[in-house]
Design an enzyme around this catalytic site. Structure first.
Site, PDB file in Angstrom:
ATOM      1  N   SER A 383       0.829  -1.197   0.000  1.00 26.76           N
ATOM      2  CA  SER A 383       0.000   0.000   0.000  1.00 26.76           C
ATOM      3  C   SER A 383       0.875   1.263   0.000  1.00 26.76           C
ATOM      4  O   SER A 383       1.720   1.427  -0.873  1.00 26.76           O
ATOM      5  CB  SER A 383      -0.960  -0.043   1.193  1.00 26.76           C
ATOM      6  OG  SER A 383      -1.995   0.897   1.060  1.00 26.76           O
ATOM      7  N   ASP A 500      -5.603  -3.834  -2.178  1.00 28.50           N
ATOM      8  CA  ASP A 500      -4.572  -3.506  -1.187  1.00 28.50           C
ATOM      9  C   ASP A 500      -3.855  -4.760  -0.677  1.00 28.50           C
ATOM     10  O   ASP A 500      -4.473  -5.708  -0.190  1.00 28.50           O
ATOM     11  CB  ASP A 500      -5.253  -2.786  -0.021  1.00 28.50           C
ATOM     12  CG  ASP A 500      -4.255  -2.086   0.879  1.00 28.50           C
ATOM     13  OD1 ASP A 500      -3.100  -2.524   0.945  1.00 28.50           O
ATOM     14  OD2 ASP A 500      -4.645  -1.097   1.519  1.00 28.50           O
TER      15      ASP A 500
END
Length: 637
Positions: A383, A500
């Site tokens: 991320s 993610d």
């Protein structure tokens, strides 16, 4: 029958200290020469023991009896073995292998009893050595190699072998503080018929103040590889007190590396080429882009080590180019330094967690590590960790990353990320993520352009699998890694729908290991949510709620739906991140509880918190690095 050199060696061994000249000559004549190639088993645990050995040249490794065997002793010239089974009349107590070509002197069981067991001083010396070995085993650490041989080889058509050998000699001396000898193989002359013996080469070593010593050795042909291997092994034995490393520019003599070297560096024409078996299982590959036909590859693993082109080195000789490659500004410096650290088993990798604005704290980690002189060789991020990690791997200095982060962290910039969508599976399309964070990459667009190896971690939303991205577009890699489910739409990558990476691997320590790091530093920047610390979205939701008459009919003490989602994800990522970081050697947890994941406008404070936590972790990081260096074994992975 032993040679004069063998007789002199036996005279220096403590177990023969009580022998008269006539007795030691008589016993020396009863030894028989035995040779072992690298990786041969000298004796195996549980097998009958009927011989006593003295190491005349080479090196042996004694292995522990465990599910995962480890080296617990190293035996070199003048050491002996096999005495336990002969003393107690049992089987071999350990497995011993040759770590390089070895020549041993063997004494039969009958002669051992007749010549040694009858001598009190010999028994005393044997007992003393046994106690030392037991103490070393109890510490659980094999002794350092007295002298480590590193060979550099490759096909004749490939250039760069001398450059790599020279650079490694300089770097190993710089990193360890030990003297290093570089050996180059020169062209044979008409007078060259045989490979000189090790003893004959000592006086020919040229020493330079502050630089590695040099020795040029002529080898008539590859038919002399066996003799060359024995010479190098014997030379290492005799130089052990003066030199910590011998770096040999083997040229095309790859088989010598297999027999005589503790580690081999092999130049290859492309990344798909596997190392010739003659070069040894432990060979590290180097791709020199200066060679004709060599193509750039993604920099996403520690190995192969890619040497970029540097036009300034083209007109220099191999030795001069190797030294020049380490000067500031040469693009060859970073990969060569990574190579040297990998040989020492001290390559460092960073595993960076996600967390939106929390991820900016990683920049403080970079800043402190660089200021403290802690070398980081590779990075993997999830991320926001992938965004700043790729920026750092692109070669942007931490303070420049900090300046960019502060400039980007304005409410106006963050509001520009709100590209709402009704056609994709997410509240936001996510396309503007790229335009917002692309400046953190400093103009670098592809994994092939990175300065240090890096990967971005994402999650396949349909299978739950972890996906590591290490090739192609950097912006597409971090776009996939940062796609928070339901907030940003998934990203397509090679037929997968990716979200993610923190959903499956918030702190990718395992990925760092897979990339080739010996030491892993994991950074989990996500804190547990703190009651009373509200995001800007929470405050906005409360303001809107006061205008909604229906909101007064429910429980106004409960958080809004968006906070429920994001706080739940934050709690999950905090706990899972710490679990995923268990395998790391050092874990850093900055205290970011006063902040929220939307606090991009507080970038400077977040970065300072990351720097503060890393400063506290520096003693532990240095301890781990020193401990790794204390092992003293070349560890090519």
């Amino acid at each position: 029958m032993t040679t004069a050199a063998d007789l002199e060696l036996l005279r220096q061994i403590p177990i023969f200290a009580g022998f008269t000249p006539q007795e030691i000559e008589r016993t020396a004549d009863r030894f028989r020469e035995v040779r072992f190639r690298k990786d041969d088993v000298v004796c195996r645990r549980g097998a009958p023991g009927d011989k006593f050995y003295v190491v005349a040249s080479g090196e042996l490794e004694v292995w522990s009896d465990e599910k995962v065997p480890a080296v617990i002793q190293r035996l070199r010239r003048g050491d002996f073995l096999g005495e336990i089974s002969l003393l107690v009349g049992g089987t071999r107590s350990a497995t011993v292998t040759a770590s390089r070509s070895a020549r041993l002197l063997a004494l039969s069981h009958e002669v051992f009893e007749e010549d040694l067991l009858s001598n009190p001083r010999a028994l005393e010396a044997i007992s003393r050595v046994l106690c030392q070995r037991l103490a070393s085993n109890a510490r659980g650490r094999a002794p350092k190699r007295a002298c480590t041989i590193v060979g550099v080889c490759g096909p004749a058509a490939l250039r760069g072998k001398s450059v790599v050998a020279t650079a490694l000699a300089h770097l190993l001396q710089e990193f360890t503080g030990k003297h290093v000898l570089r050996i180059g193989l020169g062209m044979p002359t008409a007078a060259t018929t045989d490979v000189p013996a090790a003893d004959d080469l000592i006086a020919r070593i040229e020493r330079y103040a502050g630089d590695p010593a040099e020795l040029v050795l002529s080898v008539p042909s590859r038919r002399q590889d066996t003799a060359l291997a024995e010479t190098l092994s014997g030379l290492s034995d005799r130089l052990a007190g003066e030199f910590g490393f011998v770096v040999v520019d083997l040229g095309v003599h790859a088989r010598v590396g297999r027999e005589a070297c503790d580690a081999v560096v092999s130049l290859v024409p492309d990344a798909t080429t596997r190392v010739d078996a003659d070069a040894g299982r432990s060979a590290l590959r180097v791709l020199n882009l200066f060679n004709e036909g060599a193509q750039p590859i993604p920099i996403c693993s520690n190995e192969p080590f890619v040497l970029p082109c540097d036009p300034r080195l083209e007109q220099l000789s191999g030795r001069a180019a190797g030294a020049a490659a380490l000067r500031e500004g040469s693009p060859l410096g970073p990969p060569l330094r990574r190579l040297a650290r990998k040989l020492l088993g001290k390559s460092v990798g960073l595993a960076l967690g996600g967390g939106a604005a929390f991820g900016l704290a990683h920049i403080g980690v970079f800043r402190v590590l660089e200021d403290a002189g802690i070398p980081v060789d590779l990075v993997a991020g999830t991320s926001m960790g992938s965004i700043v990690g790729l920026g750092w791997a692109s070669g942007i200095p931490p303070r420049e990353l900090e300046r960019l982060a502060i400039r980007l962290g304005t409410p106006r910039t963050m509001l520009s990320a709100l590209d709402f969508t009704l056609t994709r599976p997410g509240l936001l399309a996510g396309d503007r993520l790229i335009s917002i964070f692309e400046p953190l990459l400093g103009g670098v667009t592809d994994f092939r352009q990175l300065v240090r190896p890096a990967r971005a971690v994402a999650t396949d939303v349909e299978s739950g699998e972890r996906v590591t991205i290490g090739a192609g577009s950097l912006t597409q890699a971090f776009r996939a890694s940062a796609s928070v489910p339901l907030v940003w739409a998934p990203s397509k990558h090679e037929g997968r729908a990716l979200v993610d990476g923190a959903m499956c691997d918030p702190v990718p320590a395992e990925v760092v290991r897979e990339m080739g790091a010996d030491i892993c530093i994991a950074v989990n920047v996500i804190p547990l949510p703190r009651k009373g610390v509200d995001t800007v979205i929470t405050k906005l939701s409360r303001g809107v709620g006061r205008l909604n008459p229906l909101s007064y009919m429910g429980d106004r003490e409960l958080p809004n739906m968006f906070d429920v989602l994001m706080n739940s994800i934050q709690t999950l990522h905090y706990e899972l991140g710490n679990f995923k970081a268990i395998s790391a050697d050092v874990r850093i947890n900055p205290d970011l509880s006063p902040f929220t994941w939307t606090d991009f406008q507080r970038a400077g404070d977040l970065i300072d918190r990351g720097a503060e936590a890393t400063t506290h972790a520096l003693p532990e990081i240095r301890r781990v690095l020193e401990e790794r260096g204390a092992v003293g074994a070349v560890n090519p992975g």
